[in-house]
Write a protein that holds these residues in place. Structure first.
Motif, short mmCIF file in Angstrom:
data_model
loop_
_atom_site.label_atom_id
_atom_site.label_comp_id
_atom_site.label_asym_id
_atom_site.label_seq_id
_atom_site.Cartn_x
_atom_site.Cartn_y
_atom_site.Cartn_z
N SER A 44 87.02 58.74 23.63
CA SER A 44 86.43 57.41 23.80
C SER A 44 87.39 56.40 24.41
CB SER A 44 85.94 56.89 22.45
OG SER A 44 87.01 56.88 21.51
N VAL A 45 86.81 55.45 25.16
CA VAL A 45 87.50 54.25 25.61
C VAL A 45 86.60 53.07 25.28
CG1 VAL A 45 88.42 52.96 27.57
CG2 VAL A 45 88.72 55.44 27.48
N TRP A 46 87.18 52.02 24.67
CA TRP A 46 86.42 50.83 24.27
C TRP A 46 86.72 49.67 25.20
CZ3 TRP A 46 82.91 50.37 20.20
CH2 TRP A 46 82.80 51.49 19.36
N TYR A 47 85.67 48.89 25.47
CA TYR A 47 85.78 47.67 26.28
C TYR A 47 85.13 46.53 25.49
CZ TYR A 47 86.42 51.21 29.93
OH TYR A 47 86.85 52.29 30.65
N THR A 48 85.57 45.31 25.73
CA THR A 48 84.95 44.17 25.06
C THR A 48 84.86 42.98 26.01
OG1 THR A 48 85.01 42.78 23.06
CG2 THR A 48 87.12 43.27 24.11
N PHE A 49 83.89 42.11 25.75
CA PHE A 49 83.73 40.89 26.54
C PHE A 49 82.93 39.89 25.73
CE2 PHE A 49 80.40 43.91 27.60
CZ PHE A 49 79.24 43.18 27.45
N THR A 50 83.11 38.62 26.03
CA THR A 50 82.35 37.54 25.41
C THR A 50 81.55 36.81 26.48
OG1 THR A 50 83.98 37.24 23.64
CG2 THR A 50 82.49 35.40 24.07
N ILE A 62 93.29 51.99 23.19
CA ILE A 62 92.00 51.71 23.83
C ILE A 62 90.90 52.66 23.37
CG2 ILE A 62 93.08 50.68 25.86
CD1 ILE A 62 92.49 53.27 27.38
N SER A 63 91.25 53.65 22.55
CA SER A 63 90.24 54.55 22.01
C SER A 63 89.73 54.08 20.65
CB SER A 63 90.79 55.98 21.89
OG SER A 63 91.01 56.53 23.17
N ASP A 64 90.19 52.89 20.21
CA ASP A 64 89.65 52.22 19.03
C ASP A 64 89.14 50.85 19.44
OD1 ASP A 64 90.19 54.22 17.10
OD2 ASP A 64 92.28 53.58 16.96
N CYS A 65 88.10 50.38 18.76
CA CYS A 65 87.50 49.09 19.10
C CYS A 65 88.52 47.96 19.02
CB CYS A 65 86.32 48.82 18.16
SG CYS A 65 85.50 47.23 18.41
N ASN A 66 89.41 48.00 18.01
CA ASN A 66 90.40 46.93 17.87
C ASN A 66 91.40 46.88 19.02
OD1 ASN A 66 89.70 45.44 15.55
ND2 ASN A 66 90.42 47.08 14.23
N GLY A 67 91.51 47.96 19.78
CA GLY A 67 92.40 47.99 20.93
C GLY A 67 91.65 47.95 22.25
N ALA A 68 90.40 47.49 22.20
CA ALA A 68 89.52 47.54 23.38
C ALA A 68 90.09 46.78 24.57
CB ALA A 68 88.15 46.97 23.01
N ILE A 69 89.81 47.30 25.75
CA ILE A 69 90.17 46.63 27.00
C ILE A 69 89.27 45.41 27.17
CG2 ILE A 69 90.19 46.87 29.52
CD1 ILE A 69 90.60 49.93 29.01
N VAL A 70 89.87 44.24 27.40
CA VAL A 70 89.10 43.01 27.60
C VAL A 70 88.77 42.89 29.08
CG1 VAL A 70 89.09 40.50 27.36
CG2 VAL A 70 90.27 41.91 25.66
N LEU A 71 87.47 42.87 29.40
CA LEU A 71 87.06 42.80 30.80
C LEU A 71 87.41 41.44 31.39
CD1 LEU A 71 83.55 44.52 30.71
CD2 LEU A 71 85.75 45.51 31.33
N CYS A 72 87.94 41.46 32.61
CA CYS A 72 88.27 40.21 33.30
C CYS A 72 87.76 40.23 34.74
CB CYS A 72 89.77 39.96 33.25
SG CYS A 72 90.77 41.29 33.93
N GLY A 73 86.85 41.14 35.05
CA GLY A 73 86.27 41.21 36.38
C GLY A 73 85.04 42.10 36.37
N ASP A 74 84.29 42.11 37.49
CA ASP A 74 83.05 42.87 37.57
C ASP A 74 83.30 44.38 37.60
OD1 ASP A 74 81.32 40.73 37.52
OD2 ASP A 74 81.20 40.54 39.70
N LEU A 75 84.41 44.80 38.20
CA LEU A 75 84.62 46.23 38.44
C LEU A 75 85.87 46.71 37.71
CD1 LEU A 75 83.67 48.76 40.02
CD2 LEU A 75 85.25 48.08 41.83
N TYR A 76 85.69 47.76 36.91
CA TYR A 76 86.83 48.38 36.23
C TYR A 76 86.85 49.85 36.62
CZ TYR A 76 90.11 49.83 32.67
OH TYR A 76 91.22 50.35 32.04
N THR A 77 88.04 50.34 37.00
CA THR A 77 88.20 51.74 37.40
C THR A 77 89.10 52.45 36.41
OG1 THR A 77 87.94 51.16 39.74
CG2 THR A 77 88.93 53.30 39.23
N GLU A 78 88.60 53.51 35.82
CA GLU A 78 89.37 54.36 34.92
C GLU A 78 89.68 55.65 35.66
OE1 GLU A 78 91.66 55.54 32.64
OE2 GLU A 78 90.62 53.98 31.50
N THR A 79 90.92 55.79 36.11
CA THR A 79 91.27 56.94 36.95
C THR A 79 91.65 58.16 36.14
OG1 THR A 79 93.55 56.11 37.11
CG2 THR A 79 92.02 55.49 38.87
N GLN A 80 91.86 57.98 34.82
CA GLN A 80 92.14 59.14 33.96
C GLN A 80 91.44 58.91 32.63
OE1 GLN A 80 96.26 60.08 33.42
NE2 GLN A 80 95.84 62.06 32.51
#
Length: 225
Positions: free
Chosen positions: A42-48, A1-19
């Motif tokens: 870094s942490v990467w996220y993606t959405f369409t 998740i620290s590279d764009c190709n491994g980005a977290i795909v958003l599936c809701g309005d709220l995302y919590t990163e606890t660490q």
């Protein structure tokens, strides 16, 4: 998740990163002009985008002292490989100081202005102006943990008037059987992001009852569940 190709795909309005992350992944990537091209923790996220409107989000540190900076790229055409070139930077914010930082993000409602703010205490404010987006565009958001904190943050996209993620679940659209090899090829209506695919994920029922699935192979293991 620290590279764009491994980005977290958003599936809701709220995302919590606890660490929060303490590394920059395997590839050092563009992070935006306001970040002076540096990628750190870094942490990467993606959405369409699913429906036109304005993009807005609030990135809120769980500890307001912590400094989180971010950059947003339109990767519709160039993908992750084109970050900073064929996938241009569209928003960036690295505003902050050493004593107090608090929330940042894209939000005209919170006094947001401009598209590139920072670095440091110069060239604020902590929020950028809302960004108009259109259906079909894909974006990558990088969040960087400049304080080396482990306390994390939340990202809330609830102020957006655009629809940013697919809310229609995938469904099977075809099943091709090969009785000589005892196999079934199952095709879904869209790619499914997941971490694994297991025989227990499927149930097969025949004239004699339930049939035990011996093994499952995904056509693309990184895009199937």
């Amino acid at each position: 998740i620290s590279d764009c190709n491994g980005a977290i795909v958003l599936c809701g309005d709220l995302y919590t990163e606890t660490q929060a992350s303490l590394n920059a992944g395997n590839v050092i990537e563009a992070t935006g002009a306001c970040n002076q091209g540096v990628e750190q923790n870094s942490v990467w996220y993606t959405f369409t985008v699913q429906a036109d409107g304005n993009l807005s989000f609030i990135l809120d540190p769980l500890n307001d002292v912590d400094d989180y900076d971010w950059g947003l790229f339109n990767i519709t055409t160039g993908g992750c490989a084109g970050l900073g070139t064929t996938s241009p930077e569209v928003e960036c914010n690295s505003y902050g100081d050493f004593s107090f930082n608090g929330p940042t993000g894209i939000s005209s409602a919170n006094g947001g202005a401009g598209t590139s703010n920072g670095p440091g205490t110069a060239f604020g404010p902590p929020f950028n102006a809302d960004l108009p987006v259109v259906v079909g565009q894909t974006y990558a958001l990088v969040v960087m943990n400049w304080s080396n904190s482990l306390e994390g943050y939340t990202i809330d996209f609830g102020q957006s008037t655009a629809s940013l993620y697919d809310q229609v679940p995938p469904v099977p659209i075809s099943a091709t059987t090969d009785c000589s090899n005892l196999t079934v090829i199952l095709t879904f209506s869209e790619p499914i992001v997941g971490t694994s695919v297991q025989p227990t994920d499927f149930t097969v029922t025949g004239p004699s009852g339930t049939i035990t699935v011996q093994s499952v192979t995904a056509n693309n293991p990184t895009m199937a569940d």
